[in-house]
Design a protein around this motif. Sequence first.
Motif, short mmCIF file in Angstrom:
data_model
loop_
_atom_site.label_atom_id
_atom_site.label_comp_id
_atom_site.label_asym_id
_atom_site.label_seq_id
_atom_site.Cartn_x
_atom_site.Cartn_y
_atom_site.Cartn_z
N LEU A 46 0.82 -1.16 0.07
CA LEU A 46 0.08 0.03 -0.05
C LEU A 46 0.66 1.36 -0.01
O LEU A 46 0.57 2.20 -0.64
CB LEU A 46 -0.92 0.09 1.26
N VAL A 90 2.35 1.92 -3.37
CA VAL A 90 1.75 2.56 -4.30
C VAL A 90 1.20 3.96 -3.94
O VAL A 90 1.35 4.73 -4.89
CB VAL A 90 0.12 1.75 -4.23
N MET A 91 1.11 4.15 -2.59
CA MET A 91 1.07 5.66 -2.36
C MET A 91 2.35 6.45 -2.68
O MET A 91 2.09 7.44 -3.28
CB MET A 91 0.78 5.70 -0.71
N TYR A 132 2.24 7.17 -6.59
CA TYR A 132 1.10 8.04 -6.60
C TYR A 132 1.49 9.41 -6.11
O TYR A 132 0.91 10.36 -7.05
CB TYR A 132 -0.14 7.57 -6.47
N CYS A 180 -7.01 6.40 0.62
CA CYS A 180 -7.15 4.91 0.61
C CYS A 180 -8.29 4.30 1.31
O CYS A 180 -8.30 3.19 0.66
CB CYS A 180 -5.72 4.43 1.03
N THR A 181 -8.97 5.04 2.05
CA THR A 181 -10.22 4.56 2.68
C THR A 181 -11.25 5.30 1.91
O THR A 181 -12.37 5.02 2.16
CB THR A 181 -10.39 4.75 3.98
N TYR A 239 -6.35 5.25 -8.71
CA TYR A 239 -5.69 5.01 -7.21
C TYR A 239 -6.83 4.31 -6.31
O TYR A 239 -6.48 3.68 -5.57
CB TYR A 239 -5.18 6.44 -6.85
N ILE A 243 -7.39 0.96 -7.16
CA ILE A 243 -6.11 -0.01 -6.76
C ILE A 243 -5.81 -0.11 -5.20
O ILE A 243 -5.85 -1.23 -4.64
CB ILE A 243 -4.84 0.53 -7.23
N SER A 244 -6.11 1.13 -4.53
CA SER A 244 -5.78 0.94 -3.23
C SER A 244 -7.05 0.42 -2.36
O SER A 244 -7.17 -0.42 -1.62
CB SER A 244 -5.28 2.26 -2.56
N VAL A 259 -6.12 -3.16 -2.67
CA VAL A 259 -5.07 -3.78 -1.64
C VAL A 259 -5.99 -3.60 -0.37
O VAL A 259 -5.68 -4.70 0.48
CB VAL A 259 -4.19 -2.55 -1.55
N VAL A 260 -6.63 -2.90 0.02
CA VAL A 260 -7.44 -2.80 1.27
C VAL A 260 -8.18 -4.03 1.55
O VAL A 260 -8.62 -4.50 2.69
CB VAL A 260 -8.42 -1.45 1.53
#
Length: 1921
Positions: free
Chosen positions: A1617, A1620-1621, A1624, A1661-1662, A1699, A1702-1703, A1707-1708
């Motif tokens: 994660l 990815v962050m 980005y 990401c949430t 984003y 993906i996140s 991922v989450v």
Amino acid sequence: MEEEENEVSIFQLFTRESMFAIEQRIAEEKANRKAEREAAEEGEEEEPQREEDELKPDEQLEIGKKLPTYMQNDFPRELMGKPIEDFDDYYANKLSFAVVARDWTIFRFSATKALYILTPFNPLRRISICILTHPCFNLCVILTIIVNCVFMAMNGSFPTMEKIFTVIYTIEAIVKILSRGYIMTDFTYLRDPWNWLDFSVISLAYITIFVELGNLSALRTFRVLRALKTVAVIPGLKTIVGALLEAVRRLRDVMILTVFMLSIFALIGMQMYMGALRSKCVLNTDNPNMTDEEYFDHIWDRSNWYPQEQFSEPLLCGNSTGAGDCPDNFTCIPELHSNPNYNYTSFDHFGVALLCAFRLMTQDYWENLYMLVLRANGPWNCLYFIIVILLGSFYLVNLILAIVAMSYDEQQKQDKADEENEAIELAMNSPEPHMRTITVVVPPGMTRSPTGSNLSLPPYNGKDKETASIQSEKPSEDHAHHPTVKPSFSLPGSPFNSRGKKKPKLGSQNADRQPLVPPYLEIFLPFADESNAVTPSSDEMYNVDTLKKYLTNDHGRRSLASLGMRNDGRPSSRRNSVASLLSRASHGSRRSQPSNKTPSKLEVLTRTMSKHKSQHLTPEVYVDRCKSDDGSQSDREGEKKSHPNSCRTPSVPDVDMKDVTVIRELLETASGHRGSFMSSDLGEPVIPLKDRLYLKFCSWTCCPCWVMFQKGIAWFILDAFVDLFITICILVNTAFMALDQYGMSKSLANTLTNGNYVFTAIFATEAFLKVIALGPVVYLKDRWNCFDGIIVFLSFLELALDGVSGLSVLRSFRLLRVFKLAKSWPTLNMLISIVAKTVGTLGNLTFVLGIVVFIFAVMGQQLFSNSYKDAYGENGTYAAEPYPRWNFDDFLHSFMIVFRVLCGEWIESMWGCRRVAGIHCIPFFLMTMVLGNLVVLNLFLACLLSAFGADSLQDSGTEDAEPNKLLEAIDRFKRFGAYVKVNIIVCVKVKMQRKSKPPILPVVSPSLSRVELNGKEPISDGPTPVIRNGKLEKTHEPPTPTATKPTADSATFSVKDMDKQSESSTRPASRATLKSHKDMDGSSSGSCSTLSEDAKERLNMVDAEGDPEINEVDVVFANYPDDCWCQIIRSRCPCCIRFENSDTGKKWWSLRCKAYAMVEHNYFESFIIIMILASSLALAIEDIYLPERPILKEILYYMDKVFTTVFIIEMFIKWVAFGYKKYFTDAWCWLDFVIVLISIVMLVAETMGIGEVGAFKAMRTLRALRPLRAISRWEGMRVVVNALIKAIPSIFNVLLVCLVFWLIFGIIGVQFFSGKFFKCVDAEENKVLPEEIPNKTMCLNTEGYKWINAAVNFDNVLNAYLALFQVATYKGWTIIMDDAIDITGDDKQPFRENSILYYLYFVFFIIFGSFFTLNLFIGVIIENFNQQKKKAGGSLELFMTEDQKKYYKAMKRMASKAPQKSIPRPEMKIAAIIFDITSNQMFDIGIMLVIMLNMVTMAMEHYKQTELFTNVLYYINLSFIIIFTIECLLKIIGLRQYYFKIPWNIFDFVVVVLSVLGIALSDAMEAFFVSPTLLRVVRVFRVGRVLRLVKSAKGIRTLLFSLAVSLPALFNIGLLLFLVMFIYATFGMNFFMHVKHTGGLDDCFNFETFGRSIILLFQMCTSAGWDGALAGLSNEEDCSDEEGNCGTYEMAVFYLVTYLVISFLVVVNMYIAVILENFSQATEDVQQGLTPDDFDMYYEKWEKFDPDATQFIALEKLSDFVDYLEEPLRLPKPNHFLLVKLDIAICEGDKCFCRDILDALTKNFLGTSDTGDIPADAGGPKENVEYKPISSTLMRQKEHYAARLIQKAYRAYRRRRGELGAPPMSYDEAMADTTPQEKTDIEKKGDENEDKIEKKEEETEVITPSEQKTVELGPDSDVVA
């Protein structure tokens, strides 16, 4: 036999005699009990064991359940609704009676006097019982409740209706009380919890009439719960409600853990942020000489704060580094006035802090809190949020999901088990008449037997198990015990299944099989159950003489031969049963069609019959499902038709095929019209009207021309290409509909309209032709055809009603055509079937959800609606503000609020509610949130996940035997392509090689089976790999179609082509071919090793079915590189080999070897990783401040060149080392290559001076991908990424399906809302009221007004997608909904809540688009996880039974533990006393209490507390620190150096030291002016003490244990994660660095620096706050191009959506999947096996018995030791015989080894005796101890027993010999006067007494056996041996 017939029924009327009999039985039982008690007191006999015969109530006969089916037949109809004697044995001696209602429901009543007056025979009570048990009574009550609910939901009050309802409820209660009694005995009114609810509601109603109670009337809404009560009868709902209750029960531990963790987060928040959110930006004063009071008034004046509008939130600011700044001319003043959000968001005291923590856990609008805290306190505080989100939110919320999912799973299993039990019961309890004659109804055309009576077989004797028959549902009246039985045509079941089993279980594999062959064929047929059984083909059948006799007729041989072919000319499948062959012959007109899986009437009939048939007499009836899974209609019909010849009477002549038809018709009508032919003795068939109509109108077989025409049409319309064409049409049609948009040109609109007409025509034609080809009946039997038909009908309807307004909705029905794709798109089909599967369950769940939502909505409406009206009314507190949109005014609004809470958004509505109604809102919203969202909604998810089992994934593929026509069409193209290709190649080859040798097969390149050196690629299946030069090569085999499994490889021929060329022949290729292969393989290092014939044979045997076997191969890699070029080039180019053998070549080779060694070296890899990290860091530094730092900029410029050079050199070295082939066949190397290539292009561009060109600038940003290279080098991350890559196809599939689902909603949205979101605004962007400006023209004509569109709208499908994505993630969705419900018409001003019903569009979309589709992501990822786990499963565990696996796991755990030396007690007296005190349990409990008190005092702190309060808390805290320090010191004195060996003690020590430091430093810090934040952090350490509570709670320990287990995996996913962050963030800085701060961007949250980008991306990401970021980044109006601060809409949408997908979605969700997985693992461990905790407990207790850790204890201590243990290992005393049974080894010196005992106890707990193939050393080594077993407990018992026998025999022998010495004198004297007879008597008695004494001695020596589940062994029993 007569006795049986005269047997008394168990159902008897309840009379006074019955009552008397019950009383007598009760009296008898009392007397018996009394006698037993007295006997026990006198000690005459032992207390009898009552446990076994103690009855329990029969679960099937519980109150409220239906009477079981097998009892319904025997129940006398005249007793319905009357009191009868209780038929459950349990109540035989209880004062009760039962009533069976007309709908078979069971009621039970107490036989005592109701209300002390009414006996059971009182007419009044009888009448009320009659009313109560009538089904209509319950129905009326339910209807009343529903009507009452409707009235509650309406606006306004209805006093008369209220009174009517109250009266109805009162009558109901009176009826119940009169019939049941009030409360004193069982079954009375108040003993039923549902009635408490009613009673309280009725009482309240009467109280409110006389006393004004205000809002309590809302409690009436709970009556809605009663609807649930009646639903308990629906089986599916029972599962759901059961799972809900079970989940709530199980959530206890999680709730405790949640509250505990939230409290800790709240305490930390309080210590750090108390009073910190009150700072404001205040306008600077012009007057420097103000007095204090004036200044105070100035800063407290609201109009001086920024921003200065009245109703907007004041801007928060902070004075620490990185905190939010104030605008110019404003100053940041801390701790001023109130907190944000109406003073509700703060950490000022424990209550609000806890609420904030809960808000973070549920992630509701948490971005707001995050931004506030970071603005006020600086960016470093994001760490607090990261911890709370990762641990609190992701972990706790998903733990709740895991528990709900588990309880749902278990509930489902439980229900299945119940159903099976019921079926078995049913089989057991069905009545068994002794004789039964099988009667056959003879149709006309069959000759009757000479007697003229019914043909009857001899009485059935139960031996012919294999010949089966079908029994009618009800015996006809005149033959009570001789039911008519229809013969069936059947295959015999396998003898292995049925012989010798008298009562096969129902529900076993035999349940739905039906024999499909006539009994006379038994001898010739293989068994239907065996997997290799093949039903004989028609030719074989013809050879059977018997069959010849029966089947030769005018159809002749031709008909039978044609049976072998299906109607469409294909050979029939081997699954086709004989019956279906016959049926095809007789009914050629019915074409084979896939049927819709509904069982035929016959099957239903068979099933219902088989339920009632007597198990003893009738043999099993099989319908072999797995064999008839073809799904083709003809097969199904074959089962319907049955053959009349199973009657073995000699008088039956040949049968005409027409009779088969007649019998089939009869069978079809059997269920509907049984009376019409069953009762007629002559058996004349009466064809019912329905069938006559059917024959007349639906079987279109009138004339041969028509049949020919039909066949022609069918040949055309059922062709695969037509299917392909239709599919393409569907796609184009969907595209046409998606082109619909706002403001499109006239020509486009015309094109779309015409397109619609064309497509409607195409689909209509298709449907019409299909009806002609198949006939209406067959057409309508396919679900897809029905679906098509409906859509075509709706399209025509829409064309007809084109002009009518308001019916544009019909256009959206065209969209459903998209679903036709499911026919040929397996994933969509699977997902639709999953959705369909869950809809049953979800139907029930939706019902529960509906009830929950309804209750809360009505409650909210009743409680809060008046508060809103008062507060916002004319004289209300907030009269000046606009009325809030989210309110509780009427049912729709309150429903929307509750629905919003269900979606997880509760906090904003709660603030609105709290403003008007005060603190009561909090419990209401929290209850709704916890019950609605966390429990019911998670149940929704659990249903989906359970439907997502692997079965559904596989079934959807195999279910339809109908081949996928689309694939068939594509396959035709492929075959055509291949054909062309092969022909061209052959032509070329023939021309080239005409002069030379004959053509050879093309080469299989070794790259087909490549294996990578670093082990990243698996070895492919097939022939054994041979390793040479460090690379794998395959030994080439002749290409057999079975053995070759082609891998796609663009560079080489696929093996399929070879197959094609060799004409799919299975002959091995000629030697020349093989030789040529070998020649081509030949290389410098020699040829392949040859294989023995045997090995080749084995290689060719490929397992065609089942999973591939997993072979573990140890591959030893060579230490030198691969060849440079691939095989083909080397074999074609001889100069290569010449070069290799030259001197230069050898030098080159040694260079390559060195390069290879270098690349493989660890230091090389580490260096590259460091370079990657450094280059990534360099990217992160390039932020908005770089131009201000020229030196840093220069350094970075040169560093970039260095990195580029290093990476280029690395690439060249790898080329040299690995060779091109190897390098370019590795995906990770490709990634490196692409990234390096970009750098090279950049370098070239810069040297040429064109580096600043836009295209190259964009290319620069691609450097951000560099960190990706770290993945391949970091093991943990690589595992996660590989798992992800494997999941990508299924994730992509789900994404596509999501898009299809959303497309439909998008197109509907475009039709509803396109162009209607425009509104008129003034110069300051405020909306103008529609009363002022009604439409667009007036707005544009008025000065200063603008007509603008909403930023997010539905003007075209793409915009609609974006809008729906916002709605599905619940971000910014309220604004979209507000716009949607305000619309009026085209170019008209929106009017508030004008079209409020559009809310429903969004509700439906959220249910289907968000709940369903987004959760499918979780489902898919979890499913992938499980499949990969299965593949990776160890080979050892494959060969173990479940029990053995558990035991093996336990052994592995044991091996890791060994007994510890217990800490020795100190020598010094004082130290010894202290040691005793500290190791006492009471001491620990005391300390725990102190910790809890400490927590309470910490929670009592609050903002602005008084001086006195602060001082008191200070001293209390001091006293706690002193207590903890004393405890720490005492333990150190008592335990000495051992103190630091226990982890908890170290933790305590650290906490104590920090607390002491905190107090010491706080004074020092105040003196030295250290920042207060540090002080706060030090105070936080005090919270650490609370964590010690975890030590004591076991349930919580399990949960935390599962967290600990998942930590490594979660860490890897967290890293991914972060990666990815990171990527980005660098992209974001490149694209959006200069964007103007609007929307969700401000001075703290933006893309100007790397840190701020990460902070913003973490929040997103949430999915939190992404709508704000989108608004800021896509801002193209409010900016200027000169400054370059404009965003770009397309870029922003693409960046944020990718984003989020993906996140947030992938991922989450992996994070969630890991938690679910590990949690179920941890709980399984707890439930099934032994946990590490149990082993710890064992060794803890062991220390007491073995203080020196010798690992042995004395045998005599064993009994005490196992009794001293805790559950689950404990064996309570008396345990002697259990220990004997466990057979524990005894070592020298009569000692037992520690691990032997544990091993035995483990086996005993798991109930496994045989340990099977478990390796002997699984339990760890025993070498280090002297382990010499000499006996075992079982041996010892045998020895004792043997010794006793010998002793006893010896004594008896000596007594006989008279060697036992003279008896005492007195005895002689006594004997002197007795007669010889008396002497012998006395001696006998003496002997008996001696025996008794001996027995007693033995019993004292041997403890009496316990009541465990073991064989009880008497000390003298022979069983012991």
